[in-house]
Design a protein around this motif. Sequence first.
Motif, PDB file in Angstrom:
ATOM      1  N   SER A 287      -4.839   5.539 -44.268  1.00 44.10           N
ATOM      2  CA  SER A 287      -4.871   4.734 -43.053  1.00 44.10           C
ATOM      3  C   SER A 287      -4.821   5.582 -41.783  1.00 44.10           C
ATOM      4  CB  SER A 287      -3.727   3.705 -43.049  1.00 44.10           C
ATOM      5  OG  SER A 287      -2.487   4.347 -42.851  1.00 44.10           O
ATOM      6  N   ARG A 288      -4.292   6.801 -41.852  1.00 43.68           N
ATOM      7  CA  ARG A 288      -4.112   7.574 -40.621  1.00 43.68           C
ATOM      8  C   ARG A 288      -4.853   8.895 -40.602  1.00 43.68           C
ATOM      9  NH1 ARG A 288       1.768   8.268 -39.487  1.00 43.68           N
ATOM     10  NH2 ARG A 288       0.855  10.044 -38.444  1.00 43.68           N
TER      11      ARG A 288
ATOM     12  N   GLY B  25      -5.291  15.061 -40.282  1.00 43.37           N
ATOM     13  CA  GLY B  25      -4.816  15.980 -39.253  1.00 43.37           C
ATOM     14  C   GLY B  25      -3.572  15.521 -38.523  1.00 43.37           C
ATOM     15  N   SER B  26      -3.394  14.212 -38.410  1.00 44.58           N
ATOM     16  CA  SER B  26      -2.283  13.719 -37.591  1.00 44.58           C
ATOM     17  C   SER B  26      -0.985  13.598 -38.384  1.00 44.58           C
ATOM     18  CB  SER B  26      -2.647  12.358 -36.987  1.00 44.58           C
ATOM     19  OG  SER B  26      -2.717  11.374 -37.996  1.00 44.58           O
TER      20      SER B  26
ATOM     21  N   ASN C  45     -13.564   9.513 -45.626  1.00 50.04           N
ATOM     22  CA  ASN C  45     -12.754   9.755 -44.424  1.00 50.04           C
ATOM     23  C   ASN C  45     -12.398  11.234 -44.326  1.00 50.04           C
ATOM     24  OD1 ASN C  45     -12.835   6.976 -44.289  1.00 50.04           O
ATOM     25  ND2 ASN C  45     -10.652   6.650 -44.672  1.00 50.04           N
TER      26      ASN C  45
ATOM     27  N   LEU D  64     -15.432  13.624 -43.558  1.00 46.17           N
ATOM     28  CA  LEU D  64     -15.883  13.728 -42.163  1.00 46.17           C
ATOM     29  C   LEU D  64     -14.818  14.301 -41.244  1.00 46.17           C
ATOM     30  CD1 LEU D  64     -18.292  10.823 -41.289  1.00 46.17           C
ATOM     31  CD2 LEU D  64     -18.714  13.078 -42.219  1.00 46.17           C
ATOM     32  N   GLU D  65     -13.543  14.179 -41.652  1.00 40.83           N
ATOM     33  CA  GLU D  65     -12.504  14.733 -40.772  1.00 40.83           C
ATOM     34  C   GLU D  65     -12.373  16.239 -40.963  1.00 40.83           C
ATOM     35  OE1 GLU D  65      -8.537  13.070 -41.041  1.00 40.83           O
ATOM     36  OE2 GLU D  65      -7.723  14.702 -39.809  1.00 40.83           O
ATOM     37  N   LEU D  66     -12.435  16.680 -42.193  1.00 38.78           N
ATOM     38  CA  LEU D  66     -12.154  18.083 -42.476  1.00 38.78           C
ATOM     39  C   LEU D  66     -13.343  18.961 -42.137  1.00 38.78           C
ATOM     40  CD1 LEU D  66     -10.178  17.728 -45.795  1.00 38.78           C
ATOM     41  CD2 LEU D  66      -9.340  17.800 -43.460  1.00 38.78           C
ATOM     42  N   SER D  67     -13.061  20.224 -41.983  1.00 34.87           N
ATOM     43  CA  SER D  67     -14.129  21.154 -41.630  1.00 34.87           C
ATOM     44  C   SER D  67     -14.001  22.404 -42.481  1.00 34.87           C
ATOM     45  CB  SER D  67     -14.026  21.502 -40.142  1.00 34.87           C
ATOM     46  OG  SER D  67     -12.753  22.045 -39.889  1.00 34.87           O
TER      47      SER D  67
END
Lengths: 185, 185
Positions: free
Chosen positions: A3-4, A7-8, A93, A96-99
């Motif tokens: 849900s969050r 990274g955060s 999710n 696309l967030e991770l790099s």
Amino acid sequence: MLSRGYGSIGVAEICARADVRKGSFYHFFESKQALTIAVVDAHWQAQRSAWTAVLREPVPALDRLERLFREQVEGQRRTKLTAGAVHGCLLANLALELSQQDSPVQERLEEIFAEQVGLVQAALDDAAHEGAVPPPRPSTARSLVAQLEGLVLFAKLSNDPEVLNDLWEQARLLLGVAEDLSPTA
Amino acid sequence: MLSRGYGSIGVAEICARADVRKGSFYHFFESKQALTIAVVDAHWQAQRSAWTAVLREPVPALDRLERLFREQVEGQRRTKLTAGAVHGCLLANLALELSQQDSPVQERLEEIFAEQVGLVQAALDDAAHEGAVPPPRPSTARSLVAQLEGLVLFAKLSNDPEVLNDLWEQARLLLGVAEDLSPTA
């Protein structure tokens, strides 16, 4: 994480929520990244069981594929009902967030998506063998999973699982077996 | 933000990289969220100019759409060449990373994706009017953008823009105008 995002959330918060000490965390996981790989593995293990159960049902291959795709839509609908929000797909999710800096997680996600595409590919090959679809291109199975993930993105963003209503119809178009292109609305 | 995501970057790091003091940051932006909305707006303003330029070219509507989609593929290819990595789509990256708690950013992203789908829809309506495609369903334009975003996800994850090679062929299938379904490989 579902849900969050990744990274955060820090290890301190994870420990506070799980009511464990940081020392215990680091006894089992080297890092948040290591925990994430375990989370991703557990998530896919459960999802793969569900996928293979549907893909083993004693019906024609195209019907199995339809059930699989409809089940993904139902899953997003259920999450909206039970959690109040469309969380989307944990794997997408994170993808696309991770790099590049999180490459161990990315590599694991890449393997998992390759497995997903492989499961769809196997069902497609069966469906082609049964004469239900034209011989699939090498990119067809991936295009189906891409359509699913792209629509799940829109469903998550608008918090509305109804975005996924036409998923199977769009999958049929990608497979070259849609019969009716007239507008539905 | 494009290469590292939203959650893992703090205001302190942004200020350090931009060589400004925190006080200056907060003079212009109330929060990281407010900065992100400005980033997203600037990103879409540039992208929208590029999209509308292609979609105004004096060629048949389906050709305009093809150029638009091929340009998205080229964009990912260019980033791989210049930055060494497929960063994917900033808007989709943020859409899947952020959650309900970041609703102002999400709402802005939702508006922008609605604009994107609207631009594709307008070109599709023109193409249908020109007799080049069957009348699109209400969900057709979104399915094209979903296909693009889903494949961009795979391209980012595998850091390989070649994943997008069949994008336009898949868009033609979704539009019901693909001619040849035989395998290419």
